[in-house]
Design an enzyme around this catalytic site. Sequence first.
Site, PDB file in Angstrom:
ATOM      1  N   ARG A 131      -8.731  -1.186 -24.902  1.00 45.91           N
ATOM      2  CA  ARG A 131     -10.161  -1.470 -24.988  1.00 45.91           C
ATOM      3  C   ARG A 131     -10.899  -0.293 -25.594  1.00 45.91           C
ATOM      4  NH1 ARG A 131     -14.646  -0.064 -21.838  1.00 45.91           N
ATOM      5  NH2 ARG A 131     -13.523   0.686 -20.009  1.00 45.91           N
ATOM      6  N   GLN A 152      -5.289   0.904 -19.163  1.00 44.50           N
ATOM      7  CA  GLN A 152      -5.921   1.995 -19.916  1.00 44.50           C
ATOM      8  C   GLN A 152      -5.976   3.293 -19.112  1.00 44.50           C
ATOM      9  OE1 GLN A 152     -10.317   1.960 -21.317  1.00 44.50           O
ATOM     10  NE2 GLN A 152      -9.036   1.904 -23.134  1.00 44.50           N
ATOM     11  N   HIS A 204      -7.974   3.995 -15.661  1.00 44.74           N
ATOM     12  CA  HIS A 204      -9.399   3.686 -15.782  1.00 44.74           C
ATOM     13  C   HIS A 204      -9.718   2.197 -15.841  1.00 44.74           C
ATOM     14  CE1 HIS A 204     -13.550   4.130 -16.937  1.00 44.74           C
ATOM     15  NE2 HIS A 204     -13.356   3.604 -18.125  1.00 44.74           N
ATOM     16  N   LEU A 241     -14.305  10.231 -13.458  1.00 45.80           N
ATOM     17  CA  LEU A 241     -14.477  10.062 -14.895  1.00 45.80           C
ATOM     18  C   LEU A 241     -15.501  11.025 -15.475  1.00 45.80           C
ATOM     19  CD1 LEU A 241     -13.790   8.101 -17.329  1.00 45.80           C
ATOM     20  CD2 LEU A 241     -16.011   7.112 -16.872  1.00 45.80           C
ATOM     21  N   ARG A 243      -8.849   5.328 -27.212  1.00 47.95           N
ATOM     22  CA  ARG A 243      -8.448   6.012 -25.975  1.00 47.95           C
ATOM     23  C   ARG A 243      -6.937   6.155 -25.831  1.00 47.95           C
ATOM     24  NH1 ARG A 243     -12.888   3.363 -21.811  1.00 47.95           N
ATOM     25  NH2 ARG A 243     -14.596   4.667 -22.554  1.00 47.95           N
ATOM     26  N   GLU A 247     -16.826   9.141 -21.957  1.00 49.91           N
ATOM     27  CA  GLU A 247     -16.528   9.340 -23.380  1.00 49.91           C
ATOM     28  C   GLU A 247     -17.793   9.755 -24.142  1.00 49.91           C
ATOM     29  OE1 GLU A 247     -13.670   6.538 -24.935  1.00 49.91           O
ATOM     30  OE2 GLU A 247     -14.963   6.126 -26.638  1.00 49.91           O
ATOM     31  N   GLU A 298     -14.110  -7.838 -15.845  1.00 49.53           N
ATOM     32  CA  GLU A 298     -12.826  -7.128 -15.847  1.00 49.53           C
ATOM     33  C   GLU A 298     -11.704  -7.949 -15.199  1.00 49.53           C
ATOM     34  OE1 GLU A 298     -13.135  -2.944 -15.039  1.00 49.53           O
ATOM     35  OE2 GLU A 298     -10.964  -2.708 -14.897  1.00 49.53           O
ATOM     36  N   HIS A 357      -7.817   6.738 -19.347  1.00 46.87           N
ATOM     37  CA  HIS A 357      -8.968   7.339 -20.027  1.00 46.87           C
ATOM     38  C   HIS A 357      -8.647   8.806 -20.288  1.00 46.87           C
ATOM     39  CE1 HIS A 357     -13.015   8.815 -20.750  1.00 46.87           C
ATOM     40  NE2 HIS A 357     -13.473   7.572 -20.765  1.00 46.87           N
ATOM     41  N   PHE A 404     -19.006   6.571 -30.242  1.00 42.93           N
ATOM     42  CA  PHE A 404     -17.996   6.326 -29.213  1.00 42.93           C
ATOM     43  C   PHE A 404     -16.643   6.183 -29.894  1.00 42.93           C
ATOM     44  CE2 PHE A 404     -18.036   5.079 -24.615  1.00 42.93           C
ATOM     45  CZ  PHE A 404     -19.128   5.839 -24.249  1.00 42.93           C
TER      46      PHE A 404
HETATM   47  C1  LIG Z   1     -16.408   5.192 -13.732  1.00 42.51           C
HETATM   48  C2  LIG Z   1     -16.472   4.069 -14.738  1.00 42.51           C
HETATM   49  C3  LIG Z   1     -17.266   4.185 -15.875  1.00 42.51           C
HETATM   50  C4  LIG Z   1     -17.311   3.156 -16.811  1.00 42.51           C
HETATM   51  N1  LIG Z   1     -18.114   3.299 -17.913  1.00 42.51           N
HETATM   52  C5  LIG Z   1     -18.202   2.278 -18.804  1.00 42.51           C
HETATM   53  C6  LIG Z   1     -19.082   2.353 -19.914  1.00 42.51           C
HETATM   54  O1  LIG Z   1     -19.823   3.318 -20.097  1.00 42.51           O
HETATM   55  N2  LIG Z   1     -19.112   1.324 -20.787  1.00 42.51           N
HETATM   56  C7  LIG Z   1     -18.333   0.215 -20.622  1.00 42.51           C
HETATM   57  O2  LIG Z   1     -18.411  -0.691 -21.440  1.00 42.51           O
HETATM   58  N3  LIG Z   1     -17.511   0.110 -19.563  1.00 42.51           N
HETATM   59  C8  LIG Z   1     -17.422   1.104 -18.645  1.00 42.51           C
HETATM   60  N4  LIG Z   1     -16.592   0.977 -17.570  1.00 42.51           N
HETATM   61  C9  LIG Z   1     -15.922  -0.304 -17.324  1.00 42.51           C
HETATM   62  C10 LIG Z   1     -16.925  -1.306 -16.758  1.00 42.51           C
HETATM   63  O3  LIG Z   1     -17.875  -0.630 -15.980  1.00 42.51           O
HETATM   64  C11 LIG Z   1     -16.265  -2.372 -15.879  1.00 42.51           C
HETATM   65  O4  LIG Z   1     -15.171  -2.942 -16.545  1.00 42.51           O
HETATM   66  C12 LIG Z   1     -17.279  -3.468 -15.569  1.00 42.51           C
HETATM   67  O5  LIG Z   1     -18.464  -2.928 -15.046  1.00 42.51           O
HETATM   68  C13 LIG Z   1     -16.705  -4.490 -14.600  1.00 42.51           C
HETATM   69  O6  LIG Z   1     -17.738  -5.364 -14.241  1.00 42.51           O
HETATM   70  P1  LIG Z   1     -17.432  -6.676 -13.428  1.00 42.51           P
HETATM   71  O7  LIG Z   1     -18.723  -7.391 -13.271  1.00 42.51           O
HETATM   72  O8  LIG Z   1     -16.313  -7.408 -14.044  1.00 42.51           O
HETATM   73  O9  LIG Z   1     -16.885  -6.164 -12.010  1.00 42.51           O
HETATM   74  P2  LIG Z   1     -17.487  -5.141 -10.922  1.00 42.51           P
HETATM   75  O10 LIG Z   1     -18.702  -4.471 -11.353  1.00 42.51           O
HETATM   76  O11 LIG Z   1     -16.330  -4.331 -10.487  1.00 42.51           O
HETATM   77  O12 LIG Z   1     -17.899  -6.121  -9.746  1.00 42.51           O
HETATM   78  C14 LIG Z   1     -16.964  -6.845  -8.969  1.00 42.51           C
HETATM   79  C15 LIG Z   1     -17.705  -7.638  -7.926  1.00 42.51           C
HETATM   80  O13 LIG Z   1     -16.797  -8.491  -7.253  1.00 42.51           O
HETATM   81  C16 LIG Z   1     -17.024  -8.420  -5.861  1.00 42.51           C
HETATM   82  N5  LIG Z   1     -15.770  -8.767  -5.189  1.00 42.51           N
HETATM   83  C17 LIG Z   1     -14.525  -8.300  -5.464  1.00 42.51           C
HETATM   84  N6  LIG Z   1     -13.629  -8.873  -4.629  1.00 42.51           N
HETATM   85  C18 LIG Z   1     -14.322  -9.715  -3.831  1.00 42.51           C
HETATM   86  C19 LIG Z   1     -13.968 -10.583  -2.761  1.00 42.51           C
HETATM   87  N7  LIG Z   1     -12.711 -10.702  -2.317  1.00 42.51           N
HETATM   88  N8  LIG Z   1     -14.947 -11.298  -2.159  1.00 42.51           N
HETATM   89  C20 LIG Z   1     -16.239 -11.183  -2.553  1.00 42.51           C
HETATM   90  N9  LIG Z   1     -16.625 -10.371  -3.552  1.00 42.51           N
HETATM   91  C21 LIG Z   1     -15.675  -9.655  -4.175  1.00 42.51           C
HETATM   92  C22 LIG Z   1     -17.492  -6.999  -5.635  1.00 42.51           C
HETATM   93  O14 LIG Z   1     -18.211  -6.887  -4.431  1.00 42.51           O
HETATM   94  C23 LIG Z   1     -18.379  -6.794  -6.858  1.00 42.51           C
HETATM   95  O15 LIG Z   1     -19.659  -7.334  -6.622  1.00 42.51           O
HETATM   96  C24 LIG Z   1     -16.542   1.989 -16.618  1.00 42.51           C
HETATM   97  C25 LIG Z   1     -15.753   1.863 -15.481  1.00 42.51           C
HETATM   98  C26 LIG Z   1     -15.702   2.898 -14.552  1.00 42.51           C
HETATM   99  C27 LIG Z   1     -14.786   2.733 -13.364  1.00 42.51           C
END
Ligand SMILES: Cc1cc2nc3c(=O)[nH]c(=O)nc-3n(C[C@H](O)[C@H](O)[C@H](O)COP(=O)(O)OP(=O)(O)OC[C@H]3O[C@@H](n4cnc5c(N)ncnc54)[C@H](O)[C@@H]3O)c2cc1C
Length: 564
Positions: free
Chosen positions: A377, A229, A342, A241, A275, A244, A366, A231, A113
């Site tokens: 990142r 970021q 991204h 997306l 990136r 990578e 995040e 991507h 990566f």
């Molecule tokens: C297309 C894509 C591919 C990616 N690929 C990778 C990868 O291969 N490797 C890597 O390390 N990272 C990757 N990333 C980044 C990574 O996936 C994210 O940063 C990470 O999954 C975020 O996880 P999280 O638990 O913080 O939030 P999320 O998974 O975004 O979850 C947020 C949660 O909060 C809830 N929520 C939000 N607002 C409210 C509200 N007001 N009330 C109640 N609930 C709410 C939502 O319902 C959800 O359950 C990728 C990102 C994208 C977009």
Amino acid sequence: MPSHDVLIIGAGLAGQRAALAAADAGVTVAIMSKVHPVRSHSVAAAGGINAAINPADDWRSHAYDTVKGSDFLGDQDAIEVMCEEAPKEVMHLEHIGVTFHRNDTGELDLRAFGGASMNRTAYVADITGQAILHVLYEQLLKYHETVDRYEEWFTTSLLLDDDGACVGCVARDLRTGKMETFNAKNVILASGGAGQCFKPTTNGLICTADGMAQALRVGAPLMDMEMIQYHPTTLVENGFLITEGARGEGAHLLNANGERFMEKSAPNKMELASRDVVSRAEQIEINEGRGVGEDGSGIYLDITVVPRKRTLEALREIVNIGKDFAGTDITKEPILIRPGQHYIMGGIKTDIHGATEVEGLYAAGEVACVSVHGGNRLGANSLLDTLIFGRRAGEHAAERAQSRPMPTASDARLREDEAWIREIIARPSSGRRISEIKDELGTTLNRHMAVFRDEAGMQEALEVVQRLKEEAKSACIDDRGTVFNQDVLGAIELGYMLDAAECMVVAALHRKESRGAQYRTDFPERNDAEWLKHITTSMNGDGAPQVGYAPVTITQWQPEERKY
Ligand SMILES: Cc1cc2nc3c(=O)[nH]c(=O)nc-3n(C[C@H](O)[C@H](O)[C@H](O)COP(=O)(O)OP(=O)(O)OC[C@H]3O[C@@H](n4cnc5c(N)ncnc54)[C@H](O)[C@@H]3O)c2cc1C
């Protein structure tokens, strides 16, 4: 009134991991999500998760790569914690059922990566996020006696007691429109990123900065918000997306002359530089007239150099994405890509236990900024961040819960939020439409807060954001009902996005240097003497966000010039 020791807002990887950790510690937990948990954006994560599992690897090497990737803005104590704990966390996932890809000798396979000095990305084809999220969801079902799940509940506000500690939230049941106060000894925000502030973005429609704005509104500062970021490989047509992992498997980037232009800016790592470096190199090719596609705004990603069998096995999702969304068979021809929004490195400022500056309020994933990503990142470090700091926040909050009585949150905020929603529903249909305001926000940030930035452009972006904040107050909606009223949610989310966007632009204007993802054409050099520090932004009444600073923690790696 529902009362829990630990209330978690967000059920992506950070939220689910926090819930499991808190439940393991024996306290009562509520986990709330505005969509069904397995539709959280984490489900879209494709490429994988980093950990120094290979015996020839060392977590210190992973940590150094991360520090370098961050352009020395990441806090090294937090990075050390994340990288040292990574192998154990990934093995734990394996043991609870995540089917990581194995090599011919039966060991966990690790793919290359960007920005990594060796192969250390564990993966499940290109559906790694989905695989992990589903396993955590299933594991959490085991705790049905102590974990209450509020699926399709939308948090509108956080609650503080008279001493300024966080004691719960107000939320709306999307199925009925009913609002309720939730009482909790601790709240963990795990509500994900802010990608929808940009158009296009790789992020799902639900990534609307809710937690960042909710934290700001109760006095918790955000940090590193200028670090956005882009991507290097997103589809030109729609911003989807292309992982990578494709370059990890060996794909090339080509300009209109068929040249592998990464030779110029990263002669050693080539396509697998960090990136920020790759996105900048692509944008230079496009700006200088060596782009490809109809209007020259793209670059070719050539995956045909990867053996077809391997592509079909390890990159099967992007084979489908290429066919369905770009009409391209990536096993036969190059696909048109360009840099696209991204990820946001910034978020709610926390310590290494996920604690924010508001007592009783934690943040992880995040939505948070520990800061392990600093200015940029590394790919596959975000899934790791969500799990390590989700777990740590869950553990710490559970421990804090043991020594405290259950608070009694007042219903005052509930009544205010009910009135807020009534006001949105009652708006005359003469105002600007929410989708129009959101579009203008997205295209403005994508023009002025992208790979290259300057003072004049960002000043314009700030004026637009501030005007949109005013317009949003009277933006009209069509649905005036109570059942699954996504229009009302859209109005509230728009306000959250505008708050977060204002912090991004203010911080970027304030940082008068180039570092990581922030490249300013008017300040093209990194300036450690003045800017080796974090910028924080806090709510400041109705005025522009208040800017502050936080020191960068350096443990073992002094800043040096970055070369790939
Ligand atoms: C297309 C894509 C591919 C990616 N690929 C990778 C990868 O291969 N490797 C890597 O390390 N990272 C990757 N990333 C980044 C990574 O996936 C994210 O940063 C990470 O999954 C975020 O996880 P999280 O638990 O913080 O939030 P999320 O998974 O975004 O979850 C947020 C949660 O909060 C809830 N929520 C939000 N607002 C409210 C509200 N007001 N009330 C109640 N609930 C709410 C939502 O319902 C959800 O359950 C990728 C990102 C994208 C977009």
